[in-house]
Design a protein around this motif. Structure first.
Motif, short mmCIF file in Angstrom:
data_model
loop_
_atom_site.label_atom_id
_atom_site.label_comp_id
_atom_site.label_asym_id
_atom_site.label_seq_id
_atom_site.Cartn_x
_atom_site.Cartn_y
_atom_site.Cartn_z
N GLY A 95 0.71 -1.28 0.11
CA GLY A 95 -0.07 -0.19 -0.05
C GLY A 95 0.81 1.33 -0.08
N PHE A 96 0.09 2.41 0.15
CA PHE A 96 0.83 3.76 0.13
C PHE A 96 1.38 4.03 1.57
N GLY A 97 2.62 4.66 1.36
CA GLY A 97 3.25 4.93 2.75
C GLY A 97 2.94 6.16 2.88
N ASP A 98 3.76 6.91 4.08
CA ASP A 98 3.34 8.44 4.38
C ASP A 98 3.87 9.24 3.19
N THR A 99 3.22 10.39 3.17
CA THR A 99 3.48 11.51 2.23
C THR A 99 4.18 12.58 2.67
N ASN A 100 5.36 12.82 1.90
CA ASN A 100 6.15 13.95 2.27
C ASN A 100 5.98 15.25 1.38
N LEU A 101 6.05 16.36 2.25
CA LEU A 101 6.07 17.59 1.58
C LEU A 101 7.26 18.20 1.92
N SER A 102 7.81 19.10 1.06
CA SER A 102 9.06 19.84 1.40
C SER A 102 8.99 21.36 0.77
N VAL A 103 9.99 22.07 1.31
CA VAL A 103 10.28 23.30 0.91
C VAL A 103 11.76 23.67 1.10
N LYS A 104 12.56 24.09 -0.08
CA LYS A 104 14.08 23.98 -0.22
C LYS A 104 14.52 25.46 -0.70
N TYR A 105 15.31 26.11 0.18
CA TYR A 105 15.74 27.26 -0.29
C TYR A 105 17.41 27.32 -0.22
N ASN A 106 17.87 27.56 -1.51
CA ASN A 106 19.25 27.89 -1.61
C ASN A 106 19.63 29.36 -1.40
N PHE A 107 20.33 29.68 -0.39
CA PHE A 107 20.58 30.85 0.06
C PHE A 107 22.03 31.36 -0.25
N ARG A 108 22.85 30.39 -0.81
CA ARG A 108 24.41 30.76 -1.25
C ARG A 108 24.62 29.71 -2.63
N ASN A 124 10.87 19.51 5.81
CA ASN A 124 10.20 18.55 5.30
C ASN A 124 9.14 18.02 6.30
N LEU A 125 7.76 17.87 5.84
CA LEU A 125 6.75 17.69 6.66
C LEU A 125 6.26 16.30 6.30
N GLU A 126 6.23 15.25 6.72
CA GLU A 126 5.76 13.97 6.57
C GLU A 126 4.43 13.56 7.32
N VAL A 127 3.13 13.44 6.24
CA VAL A 127 2.13 13.15 6.67
C VAL A 127 1.84 12.00 6.97
N PRO A 128 0.96 11.39 7.98
CA PRO A 128 0.78 9.88 8.31
C PRO A 128 -0.03 9.27 7.35
N THR A 129 -0.01 9.15 5.97
CA THR A 129 -1.03 8.53 5.26
C THR A 129 -0.77 6.97 5.12
N GLY A 130 0.10 6.75 5.73
CA GLY A 130 0.42 5.07 5.57
C GLY A 130 -0.16 4.44 6.68
N ASP A 131 -0.66 2.99 6.56
CA ASP A 131 -1.23 2.24 7.52
C ASP A 131 -0.12 1.74 8.50
N LYS A 132 -0.17 2.11 9.70
CA LYS A 132 0.67 1.77 10.63
C LYS A 132 0.43 -0.01 11.06
N ASP A 133 -0.89 -0.25 11.00
CA ASP A 133 -0.97 -1.62 11.54
C ASP A 133 -0.07 -2.65 10.69
N ARG A 134 -0.03 -2.07 9.31
CA ARG A 134 0.55 -3.13 8.41
C ARG A 134 2.11 -2.69 8.06
N GLN A 135 2.69 -1.71 8.89
CA GLN A 135 3.99 -1.22 8.92
C GLN A 135 4.44 -0.20 7.71
N LEU A 136 3.12 0.31 6.96
CA LEU A 136 3.42 1.04 5.92
C LEU A 136 3.61 2.60 6.32
N GLY A 137 3.24 2.86 7.64
CA GLY A 137 3.16 4.32 8.13
C GLY A 137 3.68 4.33 9.39
N SER A 138 3.83 5.50 10.04
CA SER A 138 4.52 5.60 11.24
C SER A 138 3.36 6.33 12.37
N ALA A 139 2.28 6.81 11.54
CA ALA A 139 1.04 7.26 12.56
C ALA A 139 1.64 8.68 13.31
#
Length: 261
Positions: A95-108, A124-139
């Motif tokens: 199944g699907f795991g946890d979803t990751n959203l990110s923002v990256k800034y190169n300042f030099r 980085n922000l990781e949203v718990p979309t994966g099923d923890k009971d099946r080890q697919l996410g962290s909750a």
């Protein structure tokens, strides 16, 4: 096993290769109003301590967009398959795991006349979309900061260094991850050399350790890999992986593709 751990790498500012297959992040960002897409599939043989989990396959989809010449936003979604011993129920998990959203800034940006490396900071922000009971996410709702230093050592050799702090303690999808509500420190290094105009090869080491000093939750991975330019803006990415400690695979391989458009 694929979720951005942290490590290092390096590349020429105007000719940097795709980040894949390395888990280390680079200092460069996607060009303004451009998209960068990565797909990779990684197959791992897990540590004996992970029994009844035996093997894991992770397909990861990443899309980055350049908001400006120095700011990039990203989205990552893994699809995970865990293969267990026949005595385990359920036998396998998919199944699907946890979803990751990110923002990256190169300042030099890196400058030829300067010894100071290119410097970048990402969140980085990781949203718990994966099923923890099946080890697919962290909750857990995870968030992390990562710093990148990137320096061109010679015309063809690039070094990248990463150091980061992750809160809530989930570093990777599936069975091979650190799950703790404490802080996780991440880091790594990679060295990449351009052998031909189309072929880059490199080595890297990445690691993570929790603040509660639980050695069983440590992660240390090594990779030999590279990418081959199929055409302008498209590379074939490949790597061989080895690891120590329970949250690293014993051995693994990955194959992927990176596209700019």
């Amino acid at each position: 096993m694929i979720f951005s751990l942290i490590a290092l790498m390096c590349a020429v500012e105007s000719e940097s290769p795709a980040q894949q297959p390395f888990f280390t992040d680079d200092a460069d960002t996607t060009e303004r109003r451009k998209l960068h897409f990565e797909f990779t599939n990684e197959f791992d043989i897990l540590q004996r301590s992970d029994f009844p989990n035996l093997r894991q396959n992770t397909s990861s989809f990443t899309l980055n967009y350049g908001l400006t010449d120095r700011v990039e936003v990203g989205f990552n979604m893994p699809v995970i398959a865990i293969f267990n011993d026949r005595s385990n129920r359920p036998r396998n998990a998919f199944g699907f795991g946890d979803t990751n959203l990110s923002v990256k800034y190169n300042f030099r940006k890196e400058r030829q006349a300067s010894s100071v490396p290119a410097l970048t900071l990402s969140f980085n922000l990781e949203v718990p979309t994966g099923d923890k009971d099946r080890q697919l996410g962290s909750a857990l709702l995870d968030y992390a900061f990562n710093g990148v230093a990137q320096k061109t050592l010679t015309k063809r050799v690039v070094l990248r260094l990463n150091a980061g702090v992750l809160f809530s303690g989930n570093t990777l999808p599936g069975d091979v991850e650190i799950r703790t509500r404490g802080t996780v420190f991440t880091g790594g290094a990679s060295l990449v050399r351009q052998f031909t105009p189309k072929l880059d090869l490199g080595v890297e080491v990445t690691g993570a350790a929790s603040s509660n000093t639980d050695l069983g939750a440590g992660l240390l991975k090594f990779q030999i890999g590279g990418n081959y330019a199929l055409k302008e803006g498209m590379t074939l990415d490949f790597g061989l992986i080895g690891g120590r400690f329970s949250k690293s695979p014993r051995a693994g391989a990955q194959l992927g593709i990176s596209v700019d458009f």
